[in-house]
Design a protein around this motif. Structure first.
Motif, PDB file in Angstrom:
ATOM      1  N   LYS A   2       0.834  -1.188   0.000  1.00  0.00           N
ATOM      2  CA  LYS A   2       0.000   0.000   0.000  1.00  0.00           C
ATOM      3  C   LYS A   2       0.877   1.249   0.000  1.00  0.00           C
ATOM      4  CE  LYS A   2      -4.228  -1.819   2.043  1.00  0.00           C
ATOM      5  NZ  LYS A   2      -5.263  -1.656   3.076  1.00  0.00           N
ATOM      6  N   ARG A   3       0.446   2.250  -0.788  1.00  0.00           N
ATOM      7  CA  ARG A   3       1.210   3.478  -0.913  1.00  0.00           C
ATOM      8  C   ARG A   3       0.622   4.562  -0.018  1.00  0.00           C
ATOM      9  NH1 ARG A   3       0.707   5.557  -6.518  1.00  0.00           N
ATOM     10  NH2 ARG A   3       2.325   6.954  -5.821  1.00  0.00           N
ATOM     11  N   ARG A   4       1.441   5.533   0.290  1.00  0.00           N
ATOM     12  CA  ARG A   4       0.970   6.696   1.045  1.00  0.00           C
ATOM     13  C   ARG A   4       0.822   7.851   0.055  1.00  0.00           C
ATOM     14  NH1 ARG A   4       3.324  11.074   3.964  1.00  0.00           N
ATOM     15  NH2 ARG A   4       2.047  11.712   5.752  1.00  0.00           N
ATOM     16  N   ILE A   5      -0.397   8.016  -0.424  1.00  0.00           N
ATOM     17  CA  ILE A   5      -0.692   9.076  -1.377  1.00  0.00           C
ATOM     18  C   ILE A   5      -1.534  10.116  -0.646  1.00  0.00           C
ATOM     19  CG2 ILE A   5      -1.614   9.647  -3.650  1.00  0.00           C
ATOM     20  CD1 ILE A   5      -1.551   6.642  -4.278  1.00  0.00           C
ATOM     21  N   ARG A   6      -0.952  11.229  -0.333  1.00  0.00           N
ATOM     22  CA  ARG A   6      -1.645  12.226   0.468  1.00  0.00           C
ATOM     23  C   ARG A   6      -2.662  12.997  -0.352  1.00  0.00           C
ATOM     24  NH1 ARG A   6       1.832  15.926   3.986  1.00  0.00           N
ATOM     25  NH2 ARG A   6      -0.176  16.027   5.064  1.00  0.00           N
ATOM     26  N   ASP A   7      -3.725  13.432   0.329  1.00  0.00           N
ATOM     27  CA  ASP A   7      -4.781  14.196  -0.303  1.00  0.00           C
ATOM     28  C   ASP A   7      -4.381  15.668  -0.368  1.00  0.00           C
ATOM     29  OD1 ASP A   7      -7.401  15.943   0.027  1.00  0.00           O
ATOM     30  OD2 ASP A   7      -8.005  14.036  -0.869  1.00  0.00           O
ATOM     31  N   ILE A   8      -4.624  16.279  -1.514  1.00  0.00           N
ATOM     32  CA  ILE A   8      -4.221  17.666  -1.728  1.00  0.00           C
ATOM     33  C   ILE A   8      -4.896  18.611  -0.736  1.00  0.00           C
ATOM     34  CG2 ILE A   8      -6.009  18.090  -3.454  1.00  0.00           C
ATOM     35  CD1 ILE A   8      -2.421  19.439  -3.612  1.00  0.00           C
ATOM     36  N   HIS A   9      -6.114  18.297  -0.332  1.00  0.00           N
ATOM     37  CA  HIS A   9      -6.823  19.151   0.620  1.00  0.00           C
ATOM     38  C   HIS A   9      -6.198  19.070   2.016  1.00  0.00           C
ATOM     39  CE1 HIS A   9     -10.131  20.224  -2.094  1.00  0.00           C
ATOM     40  NE2 HIS A   9     -10.036  18.985  -2.557  1.00  0.00           N
ATOM     41  N   ASP A  10      -5.740  17.875   2.390  1.00  0.00           N
ATOM     42  CA  ASP A  10      -5.056  17.729   3.682  1.00  0.00           C
ATOM     43  C   ASP A  10      -3.774  18.557   3.710  1.00  0.00           C
ATOM     44  OD1 ASP A  10      -6.988  15.986   4.585  1.00  0.00           O
ATOM     45  OD2 ASP A  10      -5.875  14.186   4.026  1.00  0.00           O
ATOM     46  N   ILE A  11      -3.024  18.500   2.627  1.00  0.00           N
ATOM     47  CA  ILE A  11      -1.756  19.226   2.557  1.00  0.00           C
ATOM     48  C   ILE A  11      -1.995  20.728   2.588  1.00  0.00           C
ATOM     49  CG2 ILE A  11       0.294  19.651   1.147  1.00  0.00           C
ATOM     50  CD1 ILE A  11      -0.062  16.812   0.025  1.00  0.00           C
ATOM     51  N   ALA A  12      -2.981  21.182   1.830  1.00  0.00           N
ATOM     52  CA  ALA A  12      -3.295  22.610   1.789  1.00  0.00           C
ATOM     53  C   ALA A  12      -3.711  23.111   3.174  1.00  0.00           C
ATOM     54  CB  ALA A  12      -4.405  22.877   0.776  1.00  0.00           C
ATOM     55  N   TYR A 107      -7.003   5.230  -6.620  1.00  0.00           N
ATOM     56  CA  TYR A 107      -7.265   4.020  -5.831  1.00  0.00           C
ATOM     57  C   TYR A 107      -7.116   4.298  -4.334  1.00  0.00           C
ATOM     58  CZ  TYR A 107      -7.222   0.648  -9.724  1.00  0.00           C
ATOM     59  OH  TYR A 107      -7.525  -0.073 -10.845  1.00  0.00           O
ATOM     60  N   ARG A 108      -6.782   5.517  -3.988  1.00  0.00           N
ATOM     61  CA  ARG A 108      -6.450   5.856  -2.598  1.00  0.00           C
ATOM     62  C   ARG A 108      -7.509   5.352  -1.620  1.00  0.00           C
ATOM     63  NH1 ARG A 108      -6.686  10.851  -3.275  1.00  0.00           N
ATOM     64  NH2 ARG A 108      -4.521  11.398  -3.666  1.00  0.00           N
ATOM     65  N   LYS A 109      -8.776   5.628  -1.889  1.00  0.00           N
ATOM     66  CA  LYS A 109      -9.850   5.232  -0.986  1.00  0.00           C
ATOM     67  C   LYS A 109     -10.282   3.788  -1.199  1.00  0.00           C
ATOM     68  CE  LYS A 109     -11.666   9.893  -0.359  1.00  0.00           C
ATOM     69  NZ  LYS A 109     -12.835  10.805  -0.525  1.00  0.00           N
ATOM     70  N   ILE A 110     -10.119   3.298  -2.414  1.00  0.00           N
ATOM     71  CA  ILE A 110     -10.492   1.916  -2.697  1.00  0.00           C
ATOM     72  C   ILE A 110      -9.736   0.955  -1.791  1.00  0.00           C
ATOM     73  CG2 ILE A 110     -10.215   0.075  -4.414  1.00  0.00           C
ATOM     74  CD1 ILE A 110     -10.997   2.040  -6.555  1.00  0.00           C
ATOM     75  N   LEU A 111      -8.452   1.230  -1.577  1.00  0.00           N
ATOM     76  CA  LEU A 111      -7.634   0.309  -0.805  1.00  0.00           C
ATOM     77  C   LEU A 111      -7.815   0.461   0.696  1.00  0.00           C
ATOM     78  CD1 LEU A 111      -6.219   0.174  -3.698  1.00  0.00           C
ATOM     79  CD2 LEU A 111      -4.378  -0.855  -2.408  1.00  0.00           C
ATOM     80  N   GLU A 112      -8.749   1.298   1.105  1.00  0.00           N
ATOM     81  CA  GLU A 112      -9.115   1.368   2.513  1.00  0.00           C
ATOM     82  C   GLU A 112     -10.232   0.376   2.835  1.00  0.00           C
ATOM     83  OE1 GLU A 112     -10.227   5.389   3.225  1.00  0.00           O
ATOM     84  OE2 GLU A 112      -8.184   6.189   2.961  1.00  0.00           O
ATOM     85  N   TYR A 113     -10.785  -0.259   1.797  1.00  0.00           N
ATOM     86  CA  TYR A 113     -11.887  -1.190   2.009  1.00  0.00           C
ATOM     87  C   TYR A 113     -11.376  -2.445   2.719  1.00  0.00           C
ATOM     88  CZ  TYR A 113     -16.234  -3.623   1.114  1.00  0.00           C
ATOM     89  OH  TYR A 113     -17.426  -4.285   1.279  1.00  0.00           O
ATOM     90  N   PRO A 114     -12.162  -2.995   3.657  1.00  0.00           N
ATOM     91  CA  PRO A 114     -11.713  -4.176   4.414  1.00  0.00           C
ATOM     92  C   PRO A 114     -11.767  -5.460   3.602  1.00  0.00           C
ATOM     93  CG  PRO A 114     -13.942  -3.562   5.072  1.00  0.00           C
ATOM     94  CD  PRO A 114     -13.461  -2.479   4.150  1.00  0.00           C
ATOM     95  N   ILE A 115     -10.746  -5.681   2.815  1.00  0.00           N
ATOM     96  CA  ILE A 115     -10.619  -6.880   2.003  1.00  0.00           C
ATOM     97  C   ILE A 115      -9.150  -7.261   1.991  1.00  0.00           C
ATOM     98  CG2 ILE A 115     -10.312  -5.593  -0.150  1.00  0.00           C
ATOM     99  CD1 ILE A 115     -11.862  -7.752  -1.604  1.00  0.00           C
ATOM    100  N   ASP A 116      -8.859  -8.492   1.709  1.00  0.00           N
ATOM    101  CA  ASP A 116      -7.471  -8.965   1.700  1.00  0.00           C
ATOM    102  C   ASP A 116      -6.838  -8.636   0.342  1.00  0.00           C
ATOM    103  OD1 ASP A 116      -5.074 -10.199   2.148  1.00  0.00           O
ATOM    104  OD2 ASP A 116      -5.845 -12.249   2.042  1.00  0.00           O
ATOM    105  N   PHE A 117      -6.019  -7.601   0.317  1.00  0.00           N
ATOM    106  CA  PHE A 117      -5.370  -7.191  -0.929  1.00  0.00           C
ATOM    107  C   PHE A 117      -4.034  -7.924  -1.102  1.00  0.00           C
ATOM    108  CE2 PHE A 117      -8.121  -3.527  -0.095  1.00  0.00           C
ATOM    109  CZ  PHE A 117      -8.681  -3.326  -1.350  1.00  0.00           C
ATOM    110  N   HIS A 118      -3.826  -8.453  -2.295  1.00  0.00           N
ATOM    111  CA  HIS A 118      -2.537  -9.015  -2.684  1.00  0.00           C
ATOM    112  C   HIS A 118      -1.956  -8.084  -3.746  1.00  0.00           C
ATOM    113  CE1 HIS A 118      -3.357 -13.441  -1.344  1.00  0.00           C
ATOM    114  NE2 HIS A 118      -3.930 -12.562  -0.539  1.00  0.00           N
ATOM    115  N   PHE A 119      -0.655  -7.856  -3.693  1.00  0.00           N
ATOM    116  CA  PHE A 119      -0.044  -6.905  -4.627  1.00  0.00           C
ATOM    117  C   PHE A 119       0.978  -7.590  -5.527  1.00  0.00           C
ATOM    118  CE2 PHE A 119      -1.438  -4.329  -1.037  1.00  0.00           C
ATOM    119  CZ  PHE A 119      -2.149  -3.339  -1.683  1.00  0.00           C
ATOM    120  N   LEU A 120       0.854  -7.332  -6.821  1.00  0.00           N
ATOM    121  CA  LEU A 120       1.866  -7.736  -7.783  1.00  0.00           C
ATOM    122  C   LEU A 120       2.738  -6.513  -8.031  1.00  0.00           C
ATOM    123  CD1 LEU A 120       3.221  -9.539  -9.889  1.00  0.00           C
ATOM    124  CD2 LEU A 120       1.450  -8.826 -11.525  1.00  0.00           C
ATOM    125  N   GLU A 121       3.962  -6.554  -7.510  1.00  0.00           N
ATOM    126  CA  GLU A 121       4.862  -5.413  -7.627  1.00  0.00           C
ATOM    127  C   GLU A 121       5.459  -5.340  -9.036  1.00  0.00           C
ATOM    128  OE1 GLU A 121       5.478  -3.035  -5.484  1.00  0.00           O
ATOM    129  OE2 GLU A 121       4.336  -3.852  -3.791  1.00  0.00           O
TER     130      GLU A 121
END
Length: 347
Positions: A2-12, A107-121
């Motif tokens: 999972k990546r840390r992609i910050r929201d522009i509104h939070d930063i502002a 995908y920032r909010k999608i990956l907050e959903y409670p499901i088991d995510f597997h990642f192909l790097e």
């Protein structure tokens, strides 16, 4: 991962700067902004605000059907990609989902959903290109997968034959395949909707926030087998887009000149960006299939705080910088800041 992609509104808010003064280089929103047709439709839609929302999004569904060359009954329209994804997961009972990483900012909010995510790097030394063979191996243990078509970060998009192979492989395994075409307009490839006809295990999804520059009026849609779409509707609430959002999205799809202008502008800016990146010592880069750039430079990786001092929000990915084509002034500021971080151009 999972990546840390910050929201522009939070930063502002943290920097106490109006959002309009922030330059966001983390997304792939079309630098042209909404089309003139969308703006006109938005103004006209104000007269409809006192009337109920069209639950069937009929005009928009017909526009999507024409653009994708599929019947309207095979289309499900939603008020946003996050809502649509949640409905698909809930209704179809998905437990484990394979996602290619790095994944895009939307995908920032999608990956907050409670499901088991597997990642192909995806590998940086392979220019983040998706290997269908590696994807097939990674699919083991997953009951669903999202495939980017195209990926925002890959040098080249999936070939049509490779996508067909992946569709067949998923079908044979009984795995649900979700093809994400959100950025397809940038690559200029043909939609995959016709390829999944008669394949109940496959869905095509797309958000109109990126290519059509409508993040403030979110619209997403899903194309699939009628029985599958019925299951999604019955299994989880799917709310239609607002009246202004549906009007702007419909007009965007009907604006035949918008894709041409987008291609022309991005091609012009790519020449400008390539020329300037080539003059900065120690920088290497390549263009993605969506028209953006991946920039590799040791100094730049440690200089993201310098970007922030100029109200520029950048996306660092696996040690590289994501550089989507933006407004010309924004691109010039990004390049100037990068040049200052590195230490000047060739003499």
């Amino acid at each position: 991962m999972k990546r840390r992609i910050r929201d522009i509104h939070d930063i502002a808010a943290e920097q106490k700067v109006p959002v309009l003064r922030m330059m966001d280089f983390t997304d792939s929103v079309n630098p042209l902004g909404p089309s003139s047709a969308a703006r006109s439709a938005l103004r006209k839609s104000v007269r409809m605000l006192a009337r109920p929302v069209d639950d069937g999004a009929r005009y928009l569904t017909r526009a999507i059907a024409r653009a994708s060359d599929v019947p309207g009954e095979n289309i499900l329209v939603s008020g946003g990609i996050e809502e649509l994804f949640t409905a698909i997961v809930r209704a179809l009972g998905l437990k484990t989902l394979l996602v290619c990483a790095p994944y895009p900012a939307y995908y920032r909010k999608i990956l907050e959903y409670p499901i088991d995510f597997h990642f192909l790097e995806l590998r940086e030394n392979e220019r983040f290109n998706l290997d269908p063979g590696a994807w097939e191996k990674a699919l083991a243990g997953c009951d669903a997968a999202i495939v980017p078509y195209p990926s925002f970060i890959s040098e080249r998009s999936l070939a049509r034959d490779d996508l067909a192979r992946m569709i067949t492989f998923a079908k044979d395994r009984g795995t649900r395949l979700i093809i994400d075409e959100t950025l397809l307009g940038y690559a200029g490839a043909a939609p995959a909707a016709r390829d999944i006809t008669g394949e109940p295990q496959c869905l095509v999804v797309s958000s109109m926030t990126e290519y059509y520059a409508l993040p403030g009026l979110p619209v997403a849609y899903c194309i699939g087998d009628t029985a599958t779409l019925r299951s999604i509707r019955q299994g989880s609430p799917v709310y239609p887009p607002s009246t202004p959002a549906a009007a702007a999205a419909t007009a965007s799809l009907r604006d035949r000149d918008y894709p041409r202008r987008t291609r022309s502008y991005i091609a012009q800016e790519r020449v400008f960006i390539e020329d300037n990146l080539g003059k900065i010592p120690g920088v290497s880069f390549y263009g993605t299939s969506c028209g953006s750039f991946i920039v590799q430079c040791e100094q730049a990786r440690s200089g993201t705080d310098v970007f922030s001092r100029y109200n520029i929000v950048v996306d660092e990915i696996s040690g590289s910088l994501f550089f989507p084509v933006k407004d010309h002034k924004w691109n010039a500021r990004y390049l100037k800041t990068l040049k200052n971080i590195v230490g000047g151009s060739h003499q």
